[in-house]
Scaffold this motif. Structure first.
Motif, PDB file in Angstrom:
ATOM      1  N   SER A  92      -0.335  12.021 -25.198  1.00  0.00           N
ATOM      2  CA  SER A  92      -0.535  13.269 -24.454  1.00  0.00           C
ATOM      3  C   SER A  92       0.700  14.141 -24.634  1.00  0.00           C
ATOM      4  CB  SER A  92      -0.738  12.970 -22.965  1.00  0.00           C
ATOM      5  OG  SER A  92       0.475  12.493 -22.388  1.00  0.00           O
ATOM      6  N   ARG A  93       0.553  15.411 -24.316  1.00  0.00           N
ATOM      7  CA  ARG A  93       1.697  16.323 -24.366  1.00  0.00           C
ATOM      8  C   ARG A  93       2.810  15.837 -23.445  1.00  0.00           C
ATOM      9  NH1 ARG A  93       1.824  20.730 -27.095  1.00  0.00           N
ATOM     10  NH2 ARG A  93      -0.047  21.539 -28.049  1.00  0.00           N
ATOM     11  N   ARG A  94       2.439  15.279 -22.298  1.00  0.00           N
ATOM     12  CA  ARG A  94       3.441  14.769 -21.351  1.00  0.00           C
ATOM     13  C   ARG A  94       4.261  13.638 -21.993  1.00  0.00           C
ATOM     14  NH1 ARG A  94       4.105  11.316 -16.654  1.00  0.00           N
ATOM     15  NH2 ARG A  94       5.211  12.498 -15.068  1.00  0.00           N
ATOM     16  N   PHE A 150       4.843  13.237 -25.159  1.00  0.00           N
ATOM     17  CA  PHE A 150       5.721  13.840 -26.159  1.00  0.00           C
ATOM     18  C   PHE A 150       6.895  14.563 -25.502  1.00  0.00           C
ATOM     19  CE2 PHE A 150       2.187  13.055 -29.043  1.00  0.00           C
ATOM     20  CZ  PHE A 150       2.869  12.624 -30.158  1.00  0.00           C
ATOM     21  N   ASP A 151       6.681  15.083 -24.291  1.00  0.00           N
ATOM     22  CA  ASP A 151       7.776  15.728 -23.580  1.00  0.00           C
ATOM     23  C   ASP A 151       8.838  14.698 -23.184  1.00  0.00           C
ATOM     24  OD1 ASP A 151       8.933  18.165 -22.671  1.00  0.00           O
ATOM     25  OD2 ASP A 151       8.432  17.605 -20.609  1.00  0.00           O
ATOM     26  N   ARG A 156      10.747  14.144 -26.271  1.00  0.00           N
ATOM     27  CA  ARG A 156      11.631  15.298 -26.438  1.00  0.00           C
ATOM     28  C   ARG A 156      12.890  15.120 -25.604  1.00  0.00           C
ATOM     29  NH1 ARG A 156      11.619  20.126 -23.325  1.00  0.00           N
ATOM     30  NH2 ARG A 156      12.950  21.662 -24.319  1.00  0.00           N
ATOM     31  N   ALA A 163       8.444  18.447 -31.084  1.00  0.00           N
ATOM     32  CA  ALA A 163       7.596  19.540 -30.590  1.00  0.00           C
ATOM     33  C   ALA A 163       6.638  20.013 -31.680  1.00  0.00           C
ATOM     34  CB  ALA A 163       8.457  20.699 -30.099  1.00  0.00           C
ATOM     35  N   CYS A 170       3.970  17.398 -32.136  1.00  0.00           N
ATOM     36  CA  CYS A 170       3.021  17.469 -31.019  1.00  0.00           C
ATOM     37  C   CYS A 170       2.062  18.637 -31.210  1.00  0.00           C
ATOM     38  CB  CYS A 170       3.799  17.599 -29.705  1.00  0.00           C
ATOM     39  SG  CYS A 170       2.746  17.665 -28.243  1.00  0.00           S
ATOM     40  N   ASP A 171       2.594  19.808 -31.574  1.00  0.00           N
ATOM     41  CA  ASP A 171       1.744  20.981 -31.819  1.00  0.00           C
ATOM     42  C   ASP A 171       0.770  20.724 -32.961  1.00  0.00           C
ATOM     43  OD1 ASP A 171       2.896  22.408 -29.758  1.00  0.00           O
ATOM     44  OD2 ASP A 171       4.135  23.677 -31.074  1.00  0.00           O
ATOM     45  N   PHE A 211      -1.940  18.270 -31.393  1.00  0.00           N
ATOM     46  CA  PHE A 211      -2.795  18.791 -30.317  1.00  0.00           C
ATOM     47  C   PHE A 211      -3.141  20.265 -30.458  1.00  0.00           C
ATOM     48  CE2 PHE A 211      -0.496  15.246 -28.222  1.00  0.00           C
ATOM     49  CZ  PHE A 211      -1.593  14.478 -27.869  1.00  0.00           C
ATOM     50  N   ASP A 264       0.276  24.928 -27.871  1.00  0.00           N
ATOM     51  CA  ASP A 264       0.193  24.824 -26.416  1.00  0.00           C
ATOM     52  C   ASP A 264      -0.094  26.201 -25.833  1.00  0.00           C
ATOM     53  OD1 ASP A 264       0.314  23.944 -23.815  1.00  0.00           O
ATOM     54  OD2 ASP A 264       2.481  23.683 -23.788  1.00  0.00           O
ATOM     55  N   GLY A 310       4.911  25.289 -22.945  1.00  0.00           N
ATOM     56  CA  GLY A 310       5.196  24.374 -24.041  1.00  0.00           C
ATOM     57  C   GLY A 310       6.640  23.937 -24.071  1.00  0.00           C
TER      58      GLY A 310
END
Length: 150
Positions: free
Chosen positions: A45-47, A49-50, A53, A124, A127-128, A131, A134, A138
């Motif tokens: 999920s984006r979370r 990947f954050d 990051r 980032a 991830c982009d 997915f 964003d 983002g």
């Protein structure tokens, strides 16, 4: 085959050139004592990947993927590694060091990872790509407003 100890700067023998019974460690730069890698959950999920990051915002950290597994890699030298690349606490070293063998170590220095990230921008972008862009804030700072033309 016999091999004599190499002069400093002369390079090191290939794994296959080290005589049977002689330790690879005699010729090594102790790469295994200059980092540690911890498995992390596969991001989905984006979370997730954050969080990765965030890891990469820290000095001397990177993330790699090997065999589909994700790892946090921390580039830091063991406090007990001596100038001659020997362990300063060999007799009382931790169990993880005792269990380590040179059978599959990184002696040859030609290891390649499936994926390797060393900056928050790289993760980032990955991830982009995975997915799509964003729609919210983002990972990146907002684009600055343009200055008026004079």
């Amino acid at each position: 085959m016999t091999i004599t100890k190499l002069r400093p700067g002369a390079g090191k023998p290939r794994r296959s050139q080290v005589p049977v019974g002689e330790s690879l460690c005699e010729h090594c730069t102790a790469k295994c004592c200059q980092y540690f890698a911890l498995p992390i959950d596969v991001p989905d999920s984006r979370r997730d990947f954050d969080f990765i990051r965030w890891y990469l915002l820290h000095d001397r950290a990177s993330v790699f993927v090997d065999g589909g597994d994700w790892y946090l890699l921390v580039h830091t030298t063991c406090k007990h590694l001596q100038a001659d690349n020997r362990c300063g606490i060999y007799e009382t070293r931790p169990q993880i060091c005792r269990d380590y063998t040179t059978d599959n170590c990184e002696y040859e220095d030609d290891w390649v990872y499936e994926k390797y990230f060393e900056s928050p921008e790289q993760i980032a972008e990955y991830c982009d790509a995975r997915f799509g862009p964003d729609s919210g804030q983002g990972f990146r700072s907002p684009r600055p407003t343009a200055l008026p033309l004079a």
